[in-house]
Design an enzyme around this catalytic site. Structure first.
Site, mmCIF file in Angstrom:
data_model
loop_
_atom_site.group_PDB
_atom_site.id
_atom_site.type_symbol
_atom_site.label_atom_id
_atom_site.label_comp_id
_atom_site.label_asym_id
_atom_site.label_seq_id
_atom_site.Cartn_x
_atom_site.Cartn_y
_atom_site.Cartn_z
ATOM 1 C CG ASN A 1 -0.257 -0.020 2.508
ATOM 2 O OD1 ASN A 1 0.456 0.910 2.837
ATOM 3 N ND2 ASN A 1 -0.415 -1.107 3.271
ATOM 4 C CG ASP B 1 -7.496 -5.086 6.292
ATOM 5 O OD1 ASP B 1 -7.025 -5.047 7.441
ATOM 6 O OD2 ASP B 1 -8.078 -4.122 5.748
ATOM 7 C CE LYS C 1 9.741 -12.447 -12.909
ATOM 8 N NZ LYS C 1 10.495 -11.970 -14.053
ATOM 9 C CG PHE D 1 -3.211 6.423 12.974
ATOM 10 C CD1 PHE D 1 -2.602 6.252 14.205
ATOM 11 C CD2 PHE D 1 -3.054 7.634 12.305
ATOM 12 C CE1 PHE D 1 -1.846 7.265 14.775
ATOM 13 C CE2 PHE D 1 -2.300 8.658 12.861
ATOM 14 C CZ PHE D 1 -1.689 8.473 14.096
ATOM 15 C CE LYS E 1 -11.448 1.278 9.834
ATOM 16 N NZ LYS E 1 -10.555 1.893 8.872
ATOM 17 C CE LYS F 1 -9.575 -2.082 13.475
ATOM 18 N NZ LYS F 1 -8.474 -2.583 12.653
HETATM 19 N N1 CTP Z 1 -4.741 -2.688 11.852
HETATM 20 C C1 CTP Z 1 -4.067 -3.747 12.403
HETATM 21 N N2 CTP Z 1 -4.069 -4.959 11.776
HETATM 22 C C2 CTP Z 1 -4.727 -5.131 10.620
HETATM 23 C C3 CTP Z 1 -5.438 -4.051 10.038
HETATM 24 C C4 CTP Z 1 -5.413 -2.842 10.680
HETATM 25 O O1 CTP Z 1 -3.462 -3.588 13.457
HETATM 26 N N3 CTP Z 1 -4.706 -6.315 10.025
HETATM 27 C C5 CTP Z 1 -4.753 -1.414 12.566
HETATM 28 C C6 CTP Z 1 -4.041 -0.292 11.831
HETATM 29 O O2 CTP Z 1 -2.676 -0.232 12.215
HETATM 30 C C7 CTP Z 1 -4.809 0.928 12.304
HETATM 31 C C8 CTP Z 1 -6.213 0.408 12.539
HETATM 32 O O3 CTP Z 1 -6.072 -1.008 12.694
HETATM 33 O O4 CTP Z 1 -4.336 1.395 13.541
HETATM 34 C C9 CTP Z 1 -7.184 0.681 11.446
HETATM 35 O O5 CTP Z 1 -6.686 0.241 10.220
HETATM 36 P P1 CTP Z 1 -7.548 0.345 8.914
HETATM 37 O O6 CTP Z 1 -6.807 -0.307 7.789
HETATM 38 O O7 CTP Z 1 -7.988 1.769 8.724
HETATM 39 O O8 CTP Z 1 -8.826 -0.483 9.338
HETATM 40 P P2 CTP Z 1 -9.294 -1.906 9.060
HETATM 41 O O9 CTP Z 1 -9.648 -2.544 10.346
HETATM 42 O O10 CTP Z 1 -8.308 -2.626 8.217
HETATM 43 O O11 CTP Z 1 -10.639 -1.624 8.262
HETATM 44 P P3 CTP Z 1 -10.849 -1.232 6.717
HETATM 45 O O12 CTP Z 1 -9.600 -1.614 5.981
HETATM 46 O O13 CTP Z 1 -12.027 -2.049 6.349
HETATM 47 O O14 CTP Z 1 -11.137 0.238 6.692
#
Ligand code: CTP
Length: 427
Positions: A232, A301, A311, A349, A363, A367
């Site tokens: 990303n 995720d 490869k 975040f 969120k 969490k």
């Molecule tokens: N986070 C995490 N582990 C993951 C995904 C996210 O610890 N597998 C944490 C990120 O570091 C951040 C927070 O969760 O502090 C929110 O991350 P974000 O990507 O915005 O949220 P998601 O839970 O992944 O939801 P979505 O992608 O559906 O918005």
């Protein structure tokens, strides 16, 4: 508060307006004031006064050109300390050598910082007392530029500042207005009181002494094969700024970082990881000692269900057809940390492209963290890879705090101010 981290360019006017630091807060902090040769050097004595009134112990150094605008005797009288005027002076070296002075300083302020000195600092020259001290010191550096508007706007000056900024040098101002050279525009040195306030911010407090702050930063890479990965756009700048600010406030800082080009802040222990599962392992192996956890990382995720150690070649795939990737879900590290939360403060975040506050609230509830920092990634000049950010603090009881656009360093400072308060409240 405006932006800039040192992570950080701060407009003097805004800084003065913010007044986050009252006088006396810098009790006994050791500030080295380096004066260079611009007309604004005539304000250096006022700056010495502002700093000493705020409680600092101030020592001064000057370039030869600065003598044209202010005398060493004035600075010596106001600071009560001898002034370094020569690069090689036997008397001065026997009193306090320039390396000892560079080591002594907790903060180096260059005010005024001329275009010439800014260029020297960017290129690592050391041919006068000020550039030499700047190269030798490990203390944070705060510049207060002052020059003609065209010199300020010149690409050379701006690029030099970019270089310095990337190294963590802070800059306050310049302000706009009528300039000594007759031009009107940016180039006036910031007000000495505003510079003293910026110095307080740069010095940081000891407000997080005794805390162990675990920060995650950057994005993750989920391997597809020996060459390719799913990643990303996170640069790591926000998380690194938090790590730097926490260290400045006296915390022990562990930074678990995905691949990032950002320099490791001094005093921070960095643990490099690539994938979400490596990040999870690193976080859990450091979690026991952590008292504050800030999860600024953009964690993937999902990961490919299988990563080929070799490869993947085109000829391995069905000719002329698309390929479907099977992805499996990664652990939610933040949610897991919250489940093992204990007395820790845990901050998440939430990078969102729409329904910012509502999405962050959901969120946060899902969490179970103490604070969610929501940022709108569609805002121009903010978000991924930008130096600035526009964030909203979303609290569990439902309150929100919308912060104005500011640098990621300033966001870090604001966030850690809240952590200090929360910690104090928790006793
Ligand atoms: N986070 C995490 N582990 C993951 C995904 C996210 O610890 N597998 C944490 C990120 O570091 C951040 C927070 O969760 O502090 C929110 O991350 P974000 O990507 O915005 O949220 P998601 O839970 O992944 O939801 P979505 O992608 O559906 O918005």
């Amino acid at each position: 508060m405006p932006d800039n981290p040192l992570d950080v360019f701060v407009s003097g006017a805004n800084f003065a307006a913010s007044k986050r630091f009252s006088r006396g807060k810098m009790n006994q902090r050791r500030v080295l004031l380096a004066v260079t040769g611009g007309i604004a050097a005539y304000k250096a004595p006022e700056l010495v006064r502002a700093l000493t009134r705020a409680g600092c112990v101030v020592r001064c150094a000057m370039t030869p050109a600065a003598h044209e605008f202010v005398t060493p005797l004035v600075l010596q009288t106001l600071s009560g300390e001898s002034v370094v005027t020569e690069l090689f002076d036997l008397t001065q070296e026997s009193e306090i050598g320039h390396i000892a002075l560079a080591d002594w300083a907790e903060l180096l302020i260059v005010a005024p910082a001329t275009a010439n000195t800014i260029a020297k600092l960017a290129h690592g020259l050391a041919d006068d007392p000020v550039s030499t001290l700047a190269l030798a010191t490990r203390a944070p550096i705060l510049l207060a530029p002052a020059m003609n508007v065209n010199m300020w706007r010149h690409a050379a000056t701006q690029q030099n500042l970019e270089v310095l900024r990337a190294r963590g040098v802070r800059c306050i101002g310049p302000d706009s207005g009528e300039l000594a050279c007759g031009w009107d525009g940016e180039g006036r040195m910031s007000d000495p009181v505003a510079i003293a306030d910026a110095a307080a911010l740069a010095l940081g407090s000891e407000g997080l002494a005794g805390e162990v702050v675990l920060v995650t930063a950057g994005g993750t890479r989920e391997a597809l094969d020996a060459v390719r990965y799913l990643g990303n756009r996170s640069s790591g700048k926000m998380g690194f700024a938090i790590a730097r600010e926490a260290a400045r406030r006296g915390a022990e800082v562990i930074l678990v970082a995905g691949p990032s080009a950002v320099e490791t802040p001094s005093g921070v222990r960095r643990v490099d990881v690539e994938s979400a599962s490596e990040m999870r392992d690193a976080v859990f192996s450091e979690l026991d000692r952590a008292t504050i956890v800030v999860k600024a990382a953009a964690v993937a995720d999902f990961r490919p269900a299988e990563a080929s150690p070799r490869k993947i070649k085109k000829e391995d795939l069905p000719a002329g057809r698309g390929v479907t990737l099977e992805l499996v879900q990664n652990a939610d590290i933040l949610a897991e940390v919250c489940r093992a939360k204990g007395d820790r403060i845990v901050v998440g975040f939430a990078a969102e492209s729409h329904d910012l506050v509502e999405a962050a609230r959901r969120k946060l509830a899902r969490k179970g963290c103490d604070l969610m920092v929501a940022n709108d990634i569609t805002r121009q000049g903010a978000g991924f890879d930008a130096d600035d950010n526009v964030v909203v603090f979303v609290w569990p009881a439902g309150e929100i705090e919308e912060l104005p656009p500011m640098s990621k360093s300033d966001v870090a400072a604001q966030l850690l101010d809240r952590m200090e308060k929360l910690r104090a409240g928790k006793g």
